[in-house]
Design a protein around this motif. Structure first.
Motif, PDB file in Angstrom:
ATOM      1  N   MET A   1     -56.006  29.970  -9.360  1.00 39.77           N
ATOM      2  CA  MET A   1     -56.527  28.865  -8.712  1.00 39.77           C
ATOM      3  C   MET A   1     -57.099  29.049  -6.793  1.00 39.77           C
ATOM      4  O   MET A   1     -56.748  30.693  -7.049  1.00 39.77           O
TER       5      MET A   1
ATOM      6  N   ASN B   1     -58.631  29.971  -3.707  1.00 40.76           N
ATOM      7  CA  ASN B   1     -57.532  29.384  -1.812  1.00 40.76           C
ATOM      8  C   ASN B   1     -56.990  28.796  -2.345  1.00 40.76           C
ATOM      9  O   ASN B   1     -56.320  28.573  -1.370  1.00 40.76           O
TER      10      ASN B   1
ATOM     11  N   GLU C   1     -56.397  26.085  -2.985  1.00 41.63           N
ATOM     12  CA  GLU C   1     -55.689  25.190  -4.105  1.00 41.63           C
ATOM     13  C   GLU C   1     -54.406  26.027  -3.758  1.00 41.63           C
ATOM     14  O   GLU C   1     -53.391  25.556  -4.384  1.00 41.63           O
ATOM     15  N   SER C   2     -54.298  27.035  -3.074  1.00 46.19           N
ATOM     16  CA  SER C   2     -52.864  28.035  -3.340  1.00 46.19           C
ATOM     17  C   SER C   2     -51.749  27.280  -2.450  1.00 46.19           C
ATOM     18  O   SER C   2     -51.871  26.662  -1.633  1.00 46.19           O
ATOM     19  N   PHE C   3     -50.790  27.808  -3.232  1.00 46.26           N
ATOM     20  CA  PHE C   3     -49.684  26.846  -1.923  1.00 46.26           C
ATOM     21  C   PHE C   3     -49.535  25.353  -1.862  1.00 46.26           C
ATOM     22  O   PHE C   3     -49.677  25.369  -0.576  1.00 46.26           O
TER      23      PHE C   3
ATOM     24  N   GLN D   1     -41.951  28.164  -4.782  1.00 43.94           N
ATOM     25  CA  GLN D   1     -42.632  29.805  -4.266  1.00 43.94           C
ATOM     26  C   GLN D   1     -42.270  29.940  -3.062  1.00 43.94           C
ATOM     27  O   GLN D   1     -42.081  29.073  -2.467  1.00 43.94           O
TER      28      GLN D   1
ATOM     29  N   ASP E   1     -44.668  32.003  -0.305  1.00 39.70           N
ATOM     30  CA  ASP E   1     -46.080  32.202   0.093  1.00 39.70           C
ATOM     31  C   ASP E   1     -45.820  33.977   0.352  1.00 39.70           C
ATOM     32  O   ASP E   1     -45.168  34.711   0.012  1.00 39.70           O
ATOM     33  N   ASN E   2     -47.535  34.216   1.036  1.00 44.67           N
ATOM     34  CA  ASN E   2     -46.965  35.452   1.354  1.00 44.67           C
ATOM     35  C   ASN E   2     -46.415  35.951   1.813  1.00 44.67           C
ATOM     36  O   ASN E   2     -46.704  37.489   2.613  1.00 44.67           O
TER      37      ASN E   2
ATOM     38  N   PHE F   1     -53.069  31.270   5.420  1.00 49.63           N
ATOM     39  CA  PHE F   1     -52.780  30.758   3.913  1.00 49.63           C
ATOM     40  C   PHE F   1     -54.029  31.853   3.233  1.00 49.63           C
ATOM     41  O   PHE F   1     -54.410  32.381   1.898  1.00 49.63           O
TER      42      PHE F   1
ATOM     43  N   PRO G   1     -54.868  35.226   1.822  1.00 46.51           N
ATOM     44  CA  PRO G   1     -54.365  35.970   1.289  1.00 46.51           C
ATOM     45  C   PRO G   1     -54.510  37.316   1.547  1.00 46.51           C
ATOM     46  O   PRO G   1     -53.358  38.091   0.620  1.00 46.51           O
TER      47      PRO G   1
END
Length: 676
Positions: free
Chosen positions: A1, A3, A5-7, A36, A38-39, A534, A536
Motif C-alpha cells: 500500500m 504511503n 494510502e496507509s492507514f 489496525q 498506526d505507527n 503518518f 513511516p
C-alpha cells in the motif's frame, strides 16, 4: 500500500472526515483495518477519542470496532472516553465491552479457536464447588465489616450459577456487609452471548442483567465514570517472582493436621506453596484538559511513559489484588506505605496460619513491616530519631507482647529515656501507637509489670495516647476523608476509584510536589500535520489532543500468596486441565486482551504466558489442585478461601438450578446494594 494510502481509517479521523470514514467502512477490505494500530500504537477508536471526533467514534462503534484493547500508553477506549467526559459514549462503549466479554467466553472464533467455555467443557462439563470465604484481620474496623460467606458454584455445560450470602454494603456509620441470599445465573445463547440474571432469593425477585441491562445498572455505572478527574492503572512486576514449597514445621500430629483439609467428608493432605516478591506499579493520570489538534502535553515523572515498566511478569492476582488493597492509611492500624514496603531478605521461618480456624495473629511472620495509621488531619510521625528507628527494626518482635524487646521498650518509656540516654518524647510514644495500635492495651493486659510500674505506665499512656481516643479506642474525629470517600460510593466501581484517589493522594508526597511544580507551567501546543503523523519513519509513541499529568509509583511487597495444593495425583481434578481456562479468561479481562489474536505481538500476553508456565511448572499443575488459598490484602490482613465440597457428577447440577423459579417476580430494582 502506498504511503499516502496507509492507514485510511486513521486518516479520515485525523481530518475529521466522517463521510469518507463511512464510505471506507463499506469497503470490506478496508473495514478489516478497523482495529489496525498506526505507527504510534493507536487504533482508530483511540485516535478518535483522543481528538474528540464524536461522529467518527459513533461510526466506528456501529461497525464493531474493538472497544477493549489498550494502546501503547496502556489506556483502553473506555478509559479515554471517561477522561473525555461524554456520558453517551461511556454508556455505549461499556455496553459493547460487556458484549465482547460474553462473546470471548462463549463463542468460537472465526480463526478456528474454540471459546473458553468450550475449552473448559472438554475437561469439566459438570461441576459443583462449595467454599468458605473469610476476611481475617487484627484491625478492628475491618473485623467489624464482617466479611465471611459460603459460596456455591454450579456448572452444567452451557450454564453456570453462583450463590452468595453477601448482597451489599451498609455504609451507615462503620461499613458492614449486608447478608442475604443472592444468585447469579448465566445461560449461553445460540448467538454466543449470555443471558444473565440476578436473583434475590429472600425476596423471591429477579432481574435480567444481560443482554437487557436495567437502566438503574446503567445509571450507576455511568455515574461512577462521570466527572472523573483521575485515572489509575495497575501493573505487576514479577521479575523477582519466586514459588516455594513450604517445609512443614513443628512435630507430629499438630503439624500434619494443619496440612490436612477435609473435602466432602474425605481428608486430603496438602503441600503449602508460597508466591513471593511481587511489585505493584501504580500509574496515575490526572489534571487533564483538551487542547485541540495538538500533540498531547504530558507532564510526567516517568522518563518514557510508554516504556516505563520493567520487563515484568504478570500474575492472575495483579489487578484483583489491587482492587482489594486500595485502602487508606486513616483506617486504624494501617499505612499503605508499609503494605508495599520493601523488606530486607526472606523470612521462611514464619508460622503458616494454615489451620482452618487460625486467626491472622498467627500469620504475621510474613510481615516485617507492620502498619501504621493516622487521621486525615494528622501527618504521620516519621522515624527521625534512634528510638523510633529501634521500633522500626523490631516491629515483628513487638507484635508479640511477651518478648524481651517489648519489656525493653516499655521500660524506656517508664524511665523516660532510651538506651543512649536521650529523652523519650510524646511523639515517640504516639509513634508506637500509630504503627502498632493494639500494643499498649495488649501489654497492659499482660500484667508483666510490677504494680508501681503498671500504674505509672498506664498513666503515661492515658495522658499521651488515650486522651485522643473515644471509649472504643477510635480517634475522636471519626468523620475522616477515608470514611467520606467510602460512603459516597455508589457501587463497586466508584468505591474502588474513591479509595484509590484517597490512598494515592495521602501517600504520594513525591507526586504532589511534582504536581505543584507543573501547576503554573504553560501548556505546550505542538502542532502535527497529517504528513508528519503518518510518516513511516515517525514511530514515536504519540498521544494527541490532551494536556495531562502522569506519575507512577512502584511498591514492593514480600508478603506471600499462599496456596494449599493436593499431593500429586491424589485428587480427581488438576490446575492445568480444570482451572486454566478460567485463569486465562480472567487475565484476558484484566489485561484488556480479549480481542487480541494469537499471532498478534502483545507484550502483556507473552509475559502472562511465560509467568503461567513458570508457576505451573513449579507447582506441578498437571498433578495438583488448590483446596485453599490466602491472599495478603494489607498488613496483618488476609482474604482466605477454602473448598468445602467438590463434585463432578452431573446429578449434582440439575437443570432446575439454572432456571428462574415460577414464584419469583421480575423487579429491576434487584441489585447488589449500597445502603447509605
Amino acid at each position: 500500500m502506498a504511503n499516502k494510502e496507509s492507514f485510511p481509517l486513521h486518516r479520515c479521523i485525523f481530518r475529521n472526515d466522517v463521510d469518507s470514514l463511512n464510505k471506507n467502512l463499506k469497503d470490506e477490505e478496508i473495514k478489516k483495518l478497523i482495529n489496525q494500530k498506526d505507527n504510534h500504537g493507536n487504533t482508530p477508536i483511540h485516535l478518535a477519542l483522543m481528538l474528540d471526533r464524536r461522529n467518527c467514534i459513533l461510526s466506528l462503534l456501529r461497525n464493531g470496532c474493538d472497544v477493549v484493547s489498550r494502546n501503547v500508553f496502556e489506556w483502553n477506549p473506555l478509559e479515554e472516553a471517561t477522561m473525555l467526559g461524554d456520558v453517551d459514549l461511556i454508556e455505549k462503549i461499556s455496553k459493547f465491552k460487556f458484549r465482547d466479554y460474553c462473546l470471548y467466553f462463549n463463542k468460537t472464533g472465526s480463526d478456528g479457536t474454540i471459546s473458553k467455555l468450550d475449552e473448559w467443557n472438554k475437561h469439566l462439563p459438570y461441576c459443583y464447588y462449595k467454599g468458605q470465604l473469610k476476611f481475617k484481620s487484627k484491625i478492628p474496623l475491618l473485623n467489624k465489616i464482617g466479611l465471611k460467606d459460603v459460596l456455591q458454584f454450579y456448572k452444567n455445560e452451557n450454564s453456570m450459577r453462583l450463590d452468595t450470602g453477601i448482597v451489599g454494603f451498609d455504609l451507615h456509620g462503620i461499613p458492614r456487609i449486608i447478608h442475604g441470599s443472592l444468585s447469579i445465573i448465566i445461560n449461553r445463547l445460540d448467538n454466543g452471548l449470555s443471558q444473565i440474571y440476578m436473583l434475590d432469593n429472600k425476596a423471591k425477585r429477579y432481574t435480567e442483567l444481560f443482554p437487557y441491562i436495567p437502566q438503574t445498572v446503567h445509571d450507576h455505572f455511568v455515574k461512577s465514570r462521570i466527572d472523573v478527574k483521575t485515572l489509575y492503572k495497575f501493573f505487576v512486576d514479577n521479575s523477582d517472582l519466586s514459588i516455594k514449597k513450604k517445609t512443614p514445621s513443628g512435630f507430629g500430629f499438630k503439624s500434619n493436621k494443619k496440612r490436612t483439609i477435609r473435602i466432602n467428608n474425605k481428608k486430603y493432605n496438602t503441600d503449602l506453596y508460597k508466591c513471593k516478591n511481587i511489585s505493584i506499579v501504580i500509574r496515575k493520570r490526572d489534571n487533564e484538559q483538551p487542547i485541540g489538534d495538538f500533540i498531547s502535553d504530558i507532564k510526567t515523572t516517568v522518563a518514557d511513559i510508554d516504556k516505563s515498566r520493567n520487563k515484568i511478569h504478570s500474575s492472575l492476582t495483579s489487578e484483583l489484588n489491587n482492587m482489594i488493597i486500595l485502602d487508606n492509611k486513616n483506617i486504624k492500624g494501617i499505612d499503605m506505605d508499609d503494605i508495599f514496603k520493601e523488606e530486607n531478605g526472606d523470612n521462611d521461618s514464619e508460622s503458616d496460619s494454615d489451620s482452618d480456624d487460625s486467626d491472622i495473629e498467627n500469620n504475621d511472620n510474613d510481615d516485617k513491616s507492620v502498619s501504621s495509621h493516622g487521621s486525615s488531619a494528622e501527618k504521620l510521625i516519621e522515624a527521625d530519631n534512634d528510638f523510633k528507628k529501634f521500633i522500626d527494626e523490631n516491629l515483628y518482635t513487638l507484635a508479640t507482647v511477651e518478648s524481651e524487646i517489648c519489656d525493653k521498650v516499655v521500660q524506656m518509656i517508664i524511665k523516660g529515656q532510651n538506651e543512649q540516654g536521650n529523652a523519650i518524647e510524646k511523639s515517640d510514644i504516639i509513634y508506637i501507637d500509630q504503627i502498632l495500635p493494639t500494643f499498649y492495651e495488649a501489654y497492659l493486659n499482660s500484667k508483666r509489670l510490677s504494680d508501681d510500674d503498671q500504674k505509672k505506665f498506664e498513666e503515661i499512656i492515658n495522658t499521651t495516647v488515650n486522651s485522643t481516643k473515644d471509649k472504643f479506642g477510635n480517634k475522636k474525629k471519626e468523620n475522616n476523608e477515608y470514611m467520606q470517600n467510602f460512603k459516597k460510593s455508589e457501587n463497586v466501581s466508584s468505591m474502588v476509584h474513591n479509595l484509590a484517589e484517597n490512598y494515592y493522594n495521602s501517600t504520594s508526597k513525591k507526586h504532589n510536589n511534582t504536581s505543584n511544580k507543573f501547576k503554573n507551567e504553560e501548556i505546550k501546543r505542538v502542532p502535527i500535520s497529517e504528513e508528519e503523523y503518518f510518516d513511516p519513519s515517525n514511530t514515536k509513541s504519540l498521544h494527541l489532543g490532551r494536556k495531562m499529568e502522569i506519575s507512577e509509583e512502584k511498591r514492593r511487597t514480600k508478603k506471600a500468596l499462599k496456596f494449599w495444593l493436593t499431593k500429586e495425583n491424589s485428587f480427581p481434578l488438576n490446575i492445568n486441565d480444570h482451572l486454566k481456562p478460567v485463569i486465562d479468561f480472567l487475565c484476558s479481562l484484566l489485561y484488556d486482551q480479549i480481542n487480541g489474536r494469537l499471532y498478534d505481538s502483545n507484550y502483556d500476553r507473552s509475559i502472562y504466558i511465560k509467568t503461567i508456565e513458570y508457576i505451573f511448572e513449579q507447582v506441578e499443575a498437571t498433578k495438583r489442585f488448590p483446596l485453599k488459598f490466602e491472599v495478603p490484602v494489607m498488613a496483618s490482613t488476609a482474604l482466605q478461601f477454602k473448598l468445602i465440597d467438590v463434585n463432578t457428577d452431573k446429578k449434582c447440577v440439575p437443570d432446575s438450578k439454572f432456571k428462574i423459579p415460577d414464584n419469583y417476580i421480575y423487579d429491576e430494582s434487584v441489585e447488589f446494594r449500597f445502603s447509605r
